[in-house]
Design an enzyme around this catalytic site. Sequence first.
Site, short mmCIF file in Angstrom:
data_model
loop_
_atom_site.label_atom_id
_atom_site.label_comp_id
_atom_site.label_asym_id
_atom_site.label_seq_id
_atom_site.Cartn_x
_atom_site.Cartn_y
_atom_site.Cartn_z
N THR A 45 0.83 -1.20 0.00
CA THR A 45 0.00 0.00 0.00
C THR A 45 0.86 1.25 0.00
OG1 THR A 45 -1.67 -1.23 1.25
CG2 THR A 45 -1.94 1.15 1.15
N TYR A 133 4.05 -12.25 5.88
CA TYR A 133 2.99 -11.73 5.01
C TYR A 133 2.80 -12.70 3.85
CZ TYR A 133 0.53 -8.24 2.08
OH TYR A 133 -0.38 -7.56 1.30
N LYS A 161 0.25 -12.16 8.49
CA LYS A 161 -0.77 -11.40 7.79
C LYS A 161 -1.23 -12.28 6.65
CE LYS A 161 -1.57 -7.26 4.97
NZ LYS A 161 -0.95 -6.08 4.32
N ILE A 203 -4.65 -5.94 9.10
CA ILE A 203 -3.80 -4.88 8.55
C ILE A 203 -4.57 -4.36 7.35
CG2 ILE A 203 -1.61 -4.28 7.46
CD1 ILE A 203 -0.29 -6.40 9.22
#
Length: 295
Positions: A45, A133, A161, A203
């Site tokens: 992001t 992640y 995540k 998240i």
Amino acid sequence: MFKGTYTALVTPFDKEGAVVKDQLSRIIEEQIAQGITGIVPMGSTGESPTMSHLEHAEVIKMVIEMTKGRTQVIAGTGSNATVEAISLTKQAKEMGADASLQVSPYYNKPNQEGLYRHFMTIADSVEIPLIIYNIPGRTGRNIEVETLLRLAEHPNIVGVKEASGDINQIFEIIRQAPEDFSVISGDDGLTVPLVLMGGHGVISVTSNIAPKTMGRLVEMALQGEVENAREEHYRLTPLFKALFCEINPTPIKAAMAYMGYMEPNYRLPLAPPAPANQALLEKTLKDYGFTNKML
């Protein structure tokens, strides 16, 4: 344990592609004022793939200095080169990050043993909590449950995540992982089912513009308020869809520009949303009452 709502932070740029520090500061102050659990700079992001290692470290340092210990900072320091991930993670630790987000190696697509050795080497090299992640849609390789459970045995690997989109895989991780291992959603739309089934938070991309709302959603689920969480989930579903009408972070940055928090600038190869998607995004934001103030 990492639990709650964490914002996958955008990186505001000017037209030349430089980081706009005052806009970044304003966004962070809003996040803290709205009670966010933590901030995650330099993930996808934040457009980390377009940032140099120097810029990467500079943004993490900025965020840590701006938060002043008022909220947790989980620094995105992953790489598809293990030595680079170690270097970035060491820098983040020295700067004062609370934890590191370690994306699965992308492009080179290691097998499960390669994934295991990659993360274990980082965990052995830097004394900082690591959150793995898993996002196979971007990396081309899924971290399988067995591999993740092996990694969870390392004291420095404290969570995952999960953005595989495979709800059965996510539930299996929750079922088998150690009690103090955090399973965090990487998909806003799967937050409620993940948390209600024993996960620990999200998240979030959406929390860039709605930190209080996402925090409330997660808290409902954590408290077992099933009906309230379900109702809020369905109320927010059109917003989640609009914010992912194109590849992240294109829509969320367009949304934040619409709300007046930054200019709609991206680093190539990202570009502004297609006109139809921009129109959809603006209509959705208006429908939810988003103007120039975070909700």
